[in-house]
Design an enzyme around this catalytic site. Structure first.
Site, PDB file in Angstrom:
ATOM      1  N   ASP A  12       0.853  -1.169   0.000  1.00  0.00           N
ATOM      2  CA  ASP A  12       0.000   0.000   0.000  1.00  0.00           C
ATOM      3  C   ASP A  12       0.906   1.243   0.000  1.00  0.00           C
ATOM      4  O   ASP A  12       2.076   1.167   0.378  1.00  0.00           O
ATOM      5  CB  ASP A  12      -0.879  -0.044   1.250  1.00  0.00           C
ATOM      6  N   ASP A  14      -0.211   5.107   0.867  1.00  0.00           N
ATOM      7  CA  ASP A  14      -0.456   6.078   1.953  1.00  0.00           C
ATOM      8  C   ASP A  14      -0.606   5.378   3.303  1.00  0.00           C
ATOM      9  O   ASP A  14      -1.406   4.459   3.453  1.00  0.00           O
ATOM     10  CB  ASP A  14      -1.721   6.886   1.648  1.00  0.00           C
TER      11      ASP A  14
HETATM   12 MG   LIG Z   1      -3.056   3.119   3.287  1.00  0.00          MG
END
Ligand SMILES: [Mg+2]
Ligand SMILES: [Zn+2]
Length: 193
Positions: A12, A14
């Site tokens: 992932d 962010d």
């Molecule tokens: Mg995230």
């Protein structure tokens, strides 16, 4: 050397690589999380291929443009390259939650696209993220889901972190967990090459 299928870590963006910012829209908002670079370096040194899969509904919402996102990812790539880290790809879902697309995590579309581009087996992959949707994506494609407590990770953990094989304080600790898993996969009684 024989051609081997890459072993992939799905990451992932962010809250996992960079500090969570509500709808990060400009390159100067990109700040790497402490431990992220060291974790990525460890994963690299394990021979793993690094692939980012990220939901960016701010595109469909009009909070930033494709050019903004390209600039953000250019900066991310440059910051990591300065540390000797190469991303094999960044796969983006630009859609909002109501668009019924096939790529918004936890739907598997981003991993399907990455698999077609890079030729890996998701069942041998790891998925690291800070949200339940990251864990659910890992489960959906057969990858081993790992939660990090950075970004929204503490909230995800409080909510149960369903399906997480491990909860790590950050990407560095997640990389140590993966190193241990790979070590245990080695056949016993054989010498290291
Ligand atoms: Mg995230
Ligand atoms: Zn999508």
């Amino acid at each position: 050397m024989p051609q081997t299928r890459p072993r992939v870590v799905l990451l992932d963006r962010d809250g996992t690589l960079n500090e969570e910012v509500h709808y990060l829209a400009r390159p100067d908002q990109l700040v790497l999380i402490p431990g992220a670079v060291a974790g990525l370096r460890r994963l690299r040194d394990l021979g793993l291929t690094l692939v980012v899969v990220t939901n960016q509904s701010g595109l469909e919402r009009g909070y930033f443009s494709n050019a903004d996102l390209e600039a953000i990812h250019r900066r991310l790539i440059d910051m990591l390259a300065a540390e000797g880290i190469v991303l094999a790809g960044i796969f983006v879902c630009p859609h909002g939650p109501d668009s019924d697309c096939e790529c918004r995590k936890p739907k598997p579309g981003l991993v399907d696209a990455a698999r077609h581009a890079l030729g890996f087996d998701p069942a041998e992959a790891f998925m690291i993220g800070d949200k339940q949707s990251d864990l659910d994506l890992g489960l959906a494609v057969g990858a081993l889901p790992i939660l990090v407590r950075t970004g929204y990770g503490l909230e995800t953990e409080s909510a149960g972190a369903a399906g997480a094989a491990f909860v790590a304080s950050d990407l560095l600790q997640a990389s140590a967990f993966i190193a241990g898993r790979l070590e245990r996969e080695k056949p016993r009684g054989t010498a290291a090459p």
